[in-house]
Write an enzyme that holds these catalytic residues in place. Structure first.
Site, PDB file in Angstrom:
ATOM      1  N   SER A   1     -18.837  -8.943 -35.661  1.00 35.66           N
ATOM      2  CA  SER A   1     -18.023  -9.153 -36.856  1.00 35.66           C
ATOM      3  C   SER A   1     -18.708 -10.063 -37.869  1.00 35.66           C
ATOM      4  O   SER A   1     -19.776  -9.759 -38.366  1.00 35.66           O
ATOM      5  CB  SER A   1     -16.653  -9.686 -36.430  1.00 35.66           C
ATOM      6  OG  SER A   1     -15.729  -9.648 -37.476  1.00 35.66           O
TER       7      SER A   1
ATOM      8  N   LYS B   1     -19.302  -4.357 -34.821  1.00 36.41           N
ATOM      9  CA  LYS B   1     -17.915  -4.476 -35.301  1.00 36.41           C
ATOM     10  C   LYS B   1     -17.979  -4.804 -36.791  1.00 36.41           C
ATOM     11  O   LYS B   1     -18.064  -5.957 -37.176  1.00 36.41           O
ATOM     12  CB  LYS B   1     -17.176  -5.549 -34.511  1.00 36.41           C
ATOM     13  CG  LYS B   1     -15.657  -5.459 -34.580  1.00 36.41           C
ATOM     14  CD  LYS B   1     -15.130  -5.977 -35.882  1.00 36.41           C
ATOM     15  CE  LYS B   1     -13.629  -5.854 -35.953  1.00 36.41           C
ATOM     16  NZ  LYS B   1     -13.117  -6.303 -37.269  1.00 36.41           N
TER      17      LYS B   1
END
Length: 372
Positions: free
Chosen positions: A287, A312
């Site tokens: 992320s 991600k």
């Protein structure tokens, strides 16, 4: 870490800059929230219909999210979501223990946070945790042990007590501890004998960017820096951008879309652009940590060492349901400065390395500049 289960689940969703209004509850929403994704409407309607029929709104919402096929869609209870927010704020309620399960199933203390209830009780690294409130913990997943320490089942606040059964060598004893509000210490700094500074970021919680900037300022002049992002599950994107600003002189960090609207994130000017820099990554780098890695790699600012990151690169937006629970659904994706899509692909390091990644980073830094 004592709050690790909460942070991994909550931080992995990512949190982009707020450009929308607060929702009806006053909770700030994430970027692009001025337009609500249709799937959120579907989930809210399913929850409302279930509540009207006397059924569980949260269960109905979970079924709706499952049907959507959203890889990162999730529904959290009000208490769970509040814990996620607290974790990202850099705080948690607990006793200050880090633990792991050994191969034989025993739970061993791996770290004790200074100034915590556990430290005050004289608990040390290497001690064995035998029980929590009379419940034996041998063989249980660490996440279950964490939940017991936090008192999640009772939503235990700071000040409540928890009884720990401990063992050190042949000595066994019991201690009653009072839970407390503690800081997560997500950024740690250490200096290697050759002068290299290692900055490890476990997650991007509130204040992480400032902590990294301070570490860069305090590093020896001209010395190399290793930015260790291994196992970093993400967190607050604003903090990841602040961290990028410590090493970039302005410019693009990432682009992202929310419901089709294109946006961009930029670093602040004035970062240290001359100091040799290596970023360490692995399959647990996710992320916001991938976004930072992509920015440093694409802009030629850091040599990335390790293994391919998780992949991600999607953005979730929260919406509150009638019973106070919260649904998060994907509304967009981000790309690195060169246009690389991270979701499901991850970031490929410049140099592959496994357990010896740090040693390889030192070798690379020695070739980039004199760390003395």
């Amino acid at each position: 870490m004592v709050f690790a289960g909460v942070l991994v689940a909550g931080a992995a969703t990512g949190s982009f800059p707020d450009t929308g209004p607060a929702d009806a509850s006053g909770r700030r929403t994430t970027a692009g929230s001025a337009r609500t994704a249709p799937r959120h409407e579907d989930v809210r309607e399913a929850a409302a219909e279930a509540m009207a029929d006397g059924k569980s709104p949260m269960e109905a919402a979970e079924r709706a999210v499952s049907r959507s096929g959203d890889r990162w869609g999730a529904v959290y209870s009000e208490g769970e979501y509040q814990e996620f927010q607290e974790a990202l704020d850099g705080q948690y309620t607990g006793v200050g223990l880090w633990a792991r399960r050994e191969r034989d199933g025993r739970i061993q203390v791996t770290r004790v946070q200074p100034g915590s209830p556990a430290a005050d009780a004289g608990i040390h690294k290497g001690d064995r945790l035998r029980s929590v409130d009379g419940a034996k913990v041998d063989g249980r997943p660490v996440t279950d042990v964490v939940s017991l320490l936090r008192g999640d089942a009772e939503d235990a606040p700071a000040g409540t007590t928890v009884t720990l059964g401990l063992q050190r060598g042949t000595r066994a004893w019991t201690r009653i501890l009072h839970r407390a509000r503690l800081s997560t210490d997500s950024v740690t700094v250490r200096k290697l004998p050759d002068g290299v500074t290692v900055i490890r970021i476990a997650a991007f919680t509130k204040g992480s960017g400032d902590a990294v900037r301070a570490a860069v300022r305090e590093a020896p002049p001209g010395a190399g820096i290793v930015l260790d992002l291994r196992g970093n599950s993400g967190g607050l994107v604003t903090e990841a951008v602040d961290t990028a600003s410590a090493f970039l002189d302005g410019g693009l960090v990432a682009t992202y879309d929310v419901d089709g609207a294109q946006r961009a994130l930029h670093a602040e000017a004035g970062g240290d652009i001359t100091r040799p820099l290596v970023a360490l990554v692995d399959g647990g780098t996710m992320s916001a940590a991938e976004m930072l890695t992509g920015a440093l790699q694409d802009r030629g600012r850091a040599v990335v060492i390790g293994s391919r990151t998780f992949g991600k690169g999607s953005i979730q937006m929260p919406t509150e349901l009638p019973d106070g629970s919260v649904a998060e659904l994907t509304v967009g994706h981000y790309r690195t400065p060169s246009g690389h899509a991270v979701d499901r692909r991850g970031i490929t390091p410049d140099l592959e390395a496994g357990p010896q990644a740090l040693q390889r980073a030192e070798t690379v830094l020695a070739g980039l500049g004199d760390p003395s």
